[in-house]
Write a protein that holds these residues in place. Structure first.
Motif, PDB file in Angstrom:
ATOM      1  N   GLU A 119       0.836  -1.212   0.000  1.00  0.00           N
ATOM      2  CA  GLU A 119       0.000   0.000   0.000  1.00  0.00           C
ATOM      3  C   GLU A 119       0.866   1.255   0.000  1.00  0.00           C
ATOM      4  O   GLU A 119       0.587   2.209  -0.734  1.00  0.00           O
ATOM      5  CB  GLU A 119      -0.921  -0.007   1.225  1.00  0.00           C
ATOM      6  CG  GLU A 119      -2.103  -0.958   1.116  1.00  0.00           C
ATOM      7  CD  GLU A 119      -3.006  -0.895   2.329  1.00  0.00           C
ATOM      8  OE1 GLU A 119      -4.192  -1.225   2.208  1.00  0.00           O
ATOM      9  OE2 GLU A 119      -2.532  -0.506   3.428  1.00  0.00           O
ATOM     10  N   ASP A 129       0.820   3.165  -3.409  1.00  0.00           N
ATOM     11  CA  ASP A 129      -0.276   4.096  -3.161  1.00  0.00           C
ATOM     12  C   ASP A 129      -1.620   3.485  -3.529  1.00  0.00           C
ATOM     13  O   ASP A 129      -2.390   4.018  -4.336  1.00  0.00           O
ATOM     14  CB  ASP A 129      -0.054   5.400  -3.947  1.00  0.00           C
ATOM     15  CG  ASP A 129      -1.048   6.484  -3.525  1.00  0.00           C
ATOM     16  OD1 ASP A 129      -1.528   6.421  -2.378  1.00  0.00           O
ATOM     17  OD2 ASP A 129      -1.352   7.372  -4.347  1.00  0.00           O
ATOM     18  N   ARG A 130      -1.893   2.334  -2.975  1.00  0.00           N
ATOM     19  CA  ARG A 130      -3.169   1.651  -3.212  1.00  0.00           C
ATOM     20  C   ARG A 130      -3.741   1.203  -1.876  1.00  0.00           C
ATOM     21  O   ARG A 130      -3.051   1.164  -0.869  1.00  0.00           O
ATOM     22  CB  ARG A 130      -2.982   0.469  -4.166  1.00  0.00           C
ATOM     23  CG  ARG A 130      -2.107  -0.628  -3.597  1.00  0.00           C
ATOM     24  CD  ARG A 130      -1.492  -1.524  -4.651  1.00  0.00           C
ATOM     25  NE  ARG A 130      -2.466  -2.213  -5.467  1.00  0.00           N
ATOM     26  CZ  ARG A 130      -2.133  -3.122  -6.384  1.00  0.00           C
ATOM     27  NH1 ARG A 130      -0.865  -3.418  -6.611  1.00  0.00           N
ATOM     28  NH2 ARG A 130      -3.049  -3.737  -7.088  1.00  0.00           N
ATOM     29  N   LYS A 131      -5.008   0.860  -1.874  1.00  0.00           N
ATOM     30  CA  LYS A 131      -5.686   0.474  -0.646  1.00  0.00           C
ATOM     31  C   LYS A 131      -6.332  -0.895  -0.816  1.00  0.00           C
ATOM     32  O   LYS A 131      -7.017  -1.150  -1.809  1.00  0.00           O
ATOM     33  CB  LYS A 131      -6.760   1.507  -0.284  1.00  0.00           C
ATOM     34  CG  LYS A 131      -7.546   1.182   0.976  1.00  0.00           C
ATOM     35  CD  LYS A 131      -6.675   1.240   2.208  1.00  0.00           C
ATOM     36  CE  LYS A 131      -7.478   0.952   3.470  1.00  0.00           C
ATOM     37  NZ  LYS A 131      -6.620   0.885   4.671  1.00  0.00           N
ATOM     38  N   ARG A 151      -8.895  -3.815   0.759  1.00  0.00           N
ATOM     39  CA  ARG A 151     -10.016  -4.029   1.671  1.00  0.00           C
ATOM     40  C   ARG A 151     -10.221  -5.528   1.817  1.00  0.00           C
ATOM     41  O   ARG A 151     -10.918  -6.155   1.021  1.00  0.00           O
ATOM     42  CB  ARG A 151     -11.266  -3.349   1.125  1.00  0.00           C
ATOM     43  CG  ARG A 151     -11.218  -1.833   1.227  1.00  0.00           C
ATOM     44  CD  ARG A 151     -12.052  -1.165   0.185  1.00  0.00           C
ATOM     45  NE  ARG A 151     -11.511  -1.379  -1.151  1.00  0.00           N
ATOM     46  CZ  ARG A 151     -11.782  -0.603  -2.186  1.00  0.00           C
ATOM     47  NH1 ARG A 151     -12.588   0.411  -2.043  1.00  0.00           N
ATOM     48  NH2 ARG A 151     -11.254  -0.848  -3.366  1.00  0.00           N
ATOM     49  N   ASP A 156      -8.800  -4.764  -4.284  1.00  0.00           N
ATOM     50  CA  ASP A 156      -8.011  -3.548  -4.488  1.00  0.00           C
ATOM     51  C   ASP A 156      -8.627  -2.650  -5.559  1.00  0.00           C
ATOM     52  O   ASP A 156      -7.979  -1.752  -6.078  1.00  0.00           O
ATOM     53  CB  ASP A 156      -6.567  -3.889  -4.858  1.00  0.00           C
ATOM     54  CG  ASP A 156      -6.445  -4.431  -6.278  1.00  0.00           C
ATOM     55  OD1 ASP A 156      -7.417  -5.048  -6.758  1.00  0.00           O
ATOM     56  OD2 ASP A 156      -5.391  -4.230  -6.898  1.00  0.00           O
ATOM     57  N   LYS A 194     -10.889   0.207  -7.279  1.00  0.00           N
ATOM     58  CA  LYS A 194     -11.315   1.548  -6.895  1.00  0.00           C
ATOM     59  C   LYS A 194     -12.779   1.808  -7.224  1.00  0.00           C
ATOM     60  O   LYS A 194     -13.324   2.839  -6.881  1.00  0.00           O
ATOM     61  CB  LYS A 194     -10.434   2.585  -7.596  1.00  0.00           C
ATOM     62  CG  LYS A 194      -8.979   2.545  -7.138  1.00  0.00           C
ATOM     63  CD  LYS A 194      -8.151   3.599  -7.848  1.00  0.00           C
ATOM     64  CE  LYS A 194      -6.703   3.567  -7.385  1.00  0.00           C
ATOM     65  NZ  LYS A 194      -5.864   4.564  -8.083  1.00  0.00           N
TER      66      LYS A 194
END
Length: 400
Positions: free
Chosen positions: A175, A179-181, A183, A293, A295
């Motif tokens: 992450e 620069d990723r999120k 869940r 991941d 968006k």
């Protein structure tokens, strides 16, 4: 005449005048107690039974601490002089009673099965709550409230033991670096994690397992030729952690393949050959899907195994050290389009025509896994031949 059963105990006490709580021996526990008050028959195939049996047979000495216990209803209870055993008098339905196992049918079934397999249960103990003289209505009320409690899933237990920590650390570093999120749901009813099955940590395991070219290699003399199994780990050993740690760097590529496939599917159903008709099996246009991941949400529902055979075919392009033989970006998109147009779309369309829903059928269909794997081998060979021919032409040009 009422029947009697004997219960060997370490200790017992009166919780109230009509209830006794005891610590009972498992190895001598009577497994033929009637199930009259219980609201369901025990099922050997259920997750509940398998978890109880696994806990009992792997660490019997810890069974008392890990298990909530058994609840019985009896007509009378008579302890012996030293309170080392209890005599249970039970009135069955044919005798006008409703005594027997109120809650714990799966547990008693596990006791019986473990004894049949000759497991040593001498150290195993179980808490037994014994209600005395309950009416049929009261017994059914307790049975209903006991059996509607949802069991804790194996994922939550693995998380409680801290076995997912190495995955969490890797995802956290990814992450920050990209620069990723993510869940990811690591346990039941986790707040902030989507309920989509694709966001379950078990789905993450499936994605990276698909790229294990050493464990799943049809060219080797192995029984496990393709990662078609849907089982997820209930315990992560040190050996398994080492294997998964080696595979984790491949996760971003697996996620890219899955998301790109979903984009292709969405494009396909958004521009159907016949207006308003979805020709792909198991793609539900009334639902949405979110990847762990992603968006944004995709405008269709899909089985969690949808992308697995596609991802698994990419393992052909990996060497024994899990390095890409050809740079991933050079072939990934073209190869995915090749599989979709020539194989996978046709497979989903044919299943739809046949009236089948895909779902878990994907993991049971060895033919589609094999076809995609062979196609990947052919694609790789052609790509390598082009590279060799290109090199030869360059050498000839330089020589001239």
């Amino acid at each position: 005449m009422p029947k009697t059963w004997s219960l060997k105990v370490d200790s017992c006490f009166d919780a109230n005048p009509h209830c006794i709580i005891a610590t009972a021996h498992v190895d001598t526990f009577p497994t033929d107690l009637p199930l009259e008050p219980n609201i369901r028959e025990p099922n050997r195939k259920s997750a509940t039974y398998k978890q109880i049996f696994d806990s009992l047979t792997t660490q019997p000495e810890k069974f008392f601490e890990r298990h909530s216990g058994i609840v019985l209803c009896t007509n009378k209870v008579k302890p012996n002089k030293n309170k080392t055993s209890l005599e249970l008098e039970i009135l069955e339905a044919c005798e006008g009673g409703s005594d027997g196992i109120i809650n714990g049918g799966h547990t008693v079934l596990a006791f019986e099965q473990a004894k049949n397999y000759k497991y040593d249960l001498s150290l195993a103990r179980v808490k037994v709550t014994i209600h005395i003289g309950l009416s049929e209505e009261s017994a059914k009320d307790i049975a209903l409230s006991s059996n509607t409690t949802a069991p804790v899933d194996s994922r939550s237990k693995v998380n409680a033991r801290g076995d997912y920590e190495f995955i969490k650390h890797y995802l956290a570093s990814l992450e920050r670096a990209e620069d990723r999120k993510f869940r990811v749901a690591y346990y039941q009813n986790q707040s902030g994690a989507p309920r989509n099955a694709q966001c379950n940590v078990n789905h993450l395991f499936k994605l990276i397992n698909c790229l294990d070219r050493n464990r799943y290699n049809p060219d080797a003399n192995k029984r496990t030729k393709h990662p078609t199994g849907t089982n997820t780990p209930s315990h992560i050993t040190d050996t398994e952690r080492e294997r998964l740690t080696l595979l984790l760097p491949l996760l971003p590529k697996a996620l890219w393949i899955e998301q790109r496939l979903y984009e292709i599917v969405e494009e396909h159903i958004s521009n159907p050959r016949r207006k308003g008709v979805n020709d792909l099996a198991s793609i539900d246009t009334r639902k949405n899907t979110l990847l762990l991941d992603s968006k944004y949400s995709f405008g269709f529902g899909a089985p969690t195994d949808l992308a697995l055979p596609i991802i698994a075919s990419y393992r052909v392009f990996l060497d024994e050290n899990y390095n890409w033989i050809i740079p991933f970006d050079e072939f990934a998109e073209d190869f995915l389009q090749h599989l979709w147009v020539n194989y996978y779309r046709k497979y989903l369309v044919s299943e739809k025509i046949a009236g089948n829903t895909v779902g878990t059928r994907i993991c049971r269909n060895q033919e589609i896994w094999e076809s995609l794997y062979i196609s990947a081998q052919s694609y790789l060979n052609q790509h390598l031949m082009k590279m060799v021919n290109s090199t030869k032409r360059q050498e000839l040009t330089l020589t001239s």
